[in-house]
Design a protein around this motif. Structure first.
Motif, mmCIF file in Angstrom:
data_model
loop_
_atom_site.group_PDB
_atom_site.id
_atom_site.type_symbol
_atom_site.label_atom_id
_atom_site.label_comp_id
_atom_site.label_asym_id
_atom_site.label_seq_id
_atom_site.Cartn_x
_atom_site.Cartn_y
_atom_site.Cartn_z
ATOM 1 N N ASP A 158 -44.707 95.155 141.052
ATOM 2 C CA ASP A 158 -45.927 95.670 140.426
ATOM 3 C C ASP A 158 -47.140 94.873 140.887
ATOM 4 N N ARG A 159 -48.294 95.507 140.843
ATOM 5 C CA ARG A 159 -49.565 94.841 141.114
ATOM 6 C C ARG A 159 -50.441 95.045 139.898
ATOM 7 N N TYR A 160 -51.132 93.985 139.500
ATOM 8 C CA TYR A 160 -51.940 94.018 138.290
ATOM 9 C C TYR A 160 -53.318 93.461 138.615
#
Length: 109
Positions: free
Chosen positions: A96-98
């Motif tokens: 995931d990228r946040y």
């Protein structure tokens, strides 16, 4: 912008421009990176290795519960625990990228 701020910055040694044209006395990002030497890289690695969980990492400015602004000194260990807890609570995974945009608050007069 620094020069036109009217603030005296006697300890400011180098102004680095990350993107765009540089003004007199400033250094372009690529030129700044080019200043690194093997010795300075070893020094940076040595300093990074010496950082421990109880060392100060940053200062967060908050009004807290009193409404009066104050600085909260954060340590590397505390910052990593907050990030780890956040990941656990939100279910984020390695792939995931946040996006986190700072600052997360603003001041007004």
């Amino acid at each position: 912008m620094l020069r036109s701020s009217g603030v005296d910055l006697p300890l400011l040694d180098t102004v680095v421009v990350a993107d765009g044209p540089t003004s007199a006395g400033a250094v372009a990002w690529v030129d700044f990176l080019g200043r690194a030497t093997d010795e300075s890289r070893r020094e940076a690695a040595s300093r990074a290795a010496a950082v421990g969980p109880d060392d100060t990492s940053d200062i967060l400015f908050t009004s807290g519960t009193t409404g009066l602004p104050k600085g909260v000194v954060m340590t590397h260990g505390r910052t990593l625990r907050v990030a780890t807890d956040w990941v656990r609570m939100t279910g984020l995974r390695v792939e995931d990228r946040y996006l986190m945009v700072n600052p997360t608050s603003t001041c007004s007069d």
